[in-house]
Design a protein around this motif. Structure first.
Motif, mmCIF file in Angstrom:
data_model
loop_
_atom_site.group_PDB
_atom_site.id
_atom_site.type_symbol
_atom_site.label_atom_id
_atom_site.label_comp_id
_atom_site.label_asym_id
_atom_site.label_seq_id
_atom_site.Cartn_x
_atom_site.Cartn_y
_atom_site.Cartn_z
ATOM 1 N N SER A 181 6.492 -0.524 5.169
ATOM 2 C CA SER A 181 6.426 -1.304 6.408
ATOM 3 C C SER A 181 6.866 -2.734 6.097
ATOM 4 O O SER A 181 7.093 -3.082 4.938
ATOM 5 N N LYS A 182 6.926 -3.564 7.128
ATOM 6 C CA LYS A 182 7.239 -4.989 6.901
ATOM 7 C C LYS A 182 6.212 -5.586 5.938
ATOM 8 O O LYS A 182 6.560 -6.303 5.001
ATOM 9 N N ARG A 183 4.933 -5.263 6.135
ATOM 10 C CA ARG A 183 3.869 -5.781 5.269
ATOM 11 C C ARG A 183 4.107 -5.376 3.802
ATOM 12 O O ARG A 183 3.987 -6.185 2.888
ATOM 13 N N ALA A 184 4.458 -4.096 3.583
ATOM 14 C CA ALA A 184 4.711 -3.611 2.222
ATOM 15 C C ALA A 184 5.901 -4.357 1.614
ATOM 16 O O ALA A 184 5.892 -4.728 0.436
ATOM 17 N N TRP A 185 6.912 -4.628 2.423
ATOM 18 C CA TRP A 185 8.084 -5.371 1.942
ATOM 19 C C TRP A 185 7.716 -6.813 1.579
ATOM 20 O O TRP A 185 8.208 -7.352 0.584
#
Lengths: 327, 327
Positions: free
Chosen positions: A298-302
């Protein structure tokens, strides 16, 4: 510092890597973020790009079905191989991709190349632990048939990485085995035990699979076949149990009501298993930074992975490895 | 039929095996149940013993800390080795123990001996699956360094056992591997794939660890090191998640209330993972019935294991193995 980002790899690409890049670029003005991929799609996915974001266009990508080694050889202009080549040519310090693991390993080996003195680079994801700290597992599947000396090098690289990037001053290393007593195991682990015990590492001995997720070791080493089985089994068991929970919790009115009351508690548990917070898996032992983000990042993981990549670049990990290997 | 029961092995011995034996003996008058262990303790644990229960006294036991091979050699009068010797001498058809796995494997190999034509006997527990049917895993840790031919024999024995004892007419066999495509894996699994594919078994190909618990195969083969890691990891992840659940569910008034409402649902999930319902793990490839019950077997688990042992004895599994191996 310069980070080369494969903007086309992963289930949520290019939106997730592009949005995360924009957020991180605004925060870290000392770092250049190089997004590699289809420029029109990247621009469309993003909003306003900060000055320290650069887009490098290519319309070639490596697909999930591609045979990794062949794809890397035949598609030098793919977003993944271009990112690796930038690291090789020092146009970037670290590369990141959420694309196929096989292709990332092949790019690391073929386009970046091995670090001098390292026989077998290793994939090193952080597994979630019940205490929330995580444990670094090497090798998660880069090399299928490893020898005892490879396992010793995994331990050395894992310790250097844990110190420099995971802020663990004295990492405890364990050998994944079928029993805790010395002398247990197959030919490989018996020999590796001896090598680890004679090394200068903080070797805490054998660890059984049952205890790996308890968080009693910081670095756990095993061959890539076993590591890959471990990684996928944890994912399978975790997803399966949460799937059953979901099914049961919506099976009756009473259980639905109970589920509403428990929502925060259950989310707390699920969050402990959230790969996003544990960052990307470094491919350690290649001659430059090479990070594999989870396929469904996800954006958070990125964002977590990009911060990790910055730290990797800032700490001169490659120099550290060379130092560790002299021990 | 005669079953030799090590009444002293396992966390709940002798109470659990004795109570289960009394229950089963009342149900199956065609079977003699031989309880081996400390007679006074066995009599004290039980109530009235049916006529088809016999107690064979010994005050020697193998302890958890004992080195297995040495213990089996030095303690021929231990309850475990006496049970194995009864099978060897045809004084019993099947033996059962919930004691140490290492000692059971050693007794099987040393006291009972290998079946002709079998190079490496294998431990074959049934793993819980999300569809509740279970999957037979061989080898769960009897042999550390297996070759491809051993894996083929595991598959053959696993199929015979699945047909005769688990009532699966056409068992589907899968090879545990790091990817589903042929050609994936380490040297061992690449070679085993070829052997399995050329065999007359219903070989469905490679299976990844992530899918093992989905129930898409009936028999999964791997070497004993990997199998042991799989077995223990499932236990560790399952216990860990349920532990976190318990902790979270009792953390506040609301969650406690929710937990009460969800109790039946949560128990339903836990029951799917209840080893008791999956019976004991046969040690396949020794020349007689040899079953390993879970170390913390309850009375219920013992009842399931005893019924399984009866079926094992009734079906002439040893004859079946010899037949399978000719294919």
């Amino acid at each position: 510092m310069k980070l080369a980002i494969d903007a086309m790899g992963g289930d949520l690409a290019p939106v997730a890597p592009v949005h995360a890049t924009i957020e991180c670029a605004a925060k870290f003005s000392d770092t250049e973020f190089i997004l590699i991929g289809h420029e029109a799609k990247i621009r469309e996915a993003g909003g306003t790009f900060p000055a320290n974001v650069r887009v490098v266009h290519t319309d070639v990508t490596i697909e999930t079905g591609d045979e990794p080694v062949r794809a890397v050889r035949r598609k030098p202009n793919s977003s993944l191989v271009m990112a690796a080549t930038m690291v090789k040519e020092s146009a970037a310090d670290v590369m990141l991709s959420a694309g196929s693991t096989g292709a990332l390993v092949a790019s690391g080996l073929l386009a970046i190349g091995r670090l001098q003195g390292i026989d077998r680079p290793a994939l090193a994801p952080v597994l979630p632990t019940f205490n929330g700290k995580g444990v670094l597992l090497l090798d998660a599947g880069a090399t299928m048939d490893a020898n005892a000396h490879n396992l010793l090098q995994y331990a050395q690289m894992g310790c250097a990485y844990s110190r420099q990037v995971r802020d663990i001053p004295n990492p405890r290393v364990a050998l994944l085995n079928v029993g805790t007593e010395p002398g247990k195991g197959n030919a490989l682990t018996k020999e590796a035990f001896q090598l680890l015990e004679s090394s200068s590492l903080d070797f805490v001995g054998n660890i059984e699979a049952r205890e790996v997720l308890d968080g009693d070791a910081d670095v756990v080493v095993c061959d890539g076949f076993v590591g890959n089985v471990v990684l996928k089994l944890i994912e399978g068991v975790g997803l399966g149990i949460f799937g059953l929970l979901k099914e049961q919790l919506t099976s009756s009115f009473t259980s639905k009501l109970g589920a509403v009351m428990l929502k925060p508690s259950l989310r707390g548990i699920r969050d402990k298993f959230d790969y996003a917070e544990y960052g990307a898996a470094p491919f350690l032992g290649v001659n430059g930074g090479c990070l594999k983000a989870h396929g469904s990042s996800s954006k958070r993981a990125w964002v977590v992975a990009l911060e990790q990549a910055r730290k990797f670049a800032a700490q001169d990990l490659i120099g550290q490895f060379s130092h560790e290997l002299k021990d």
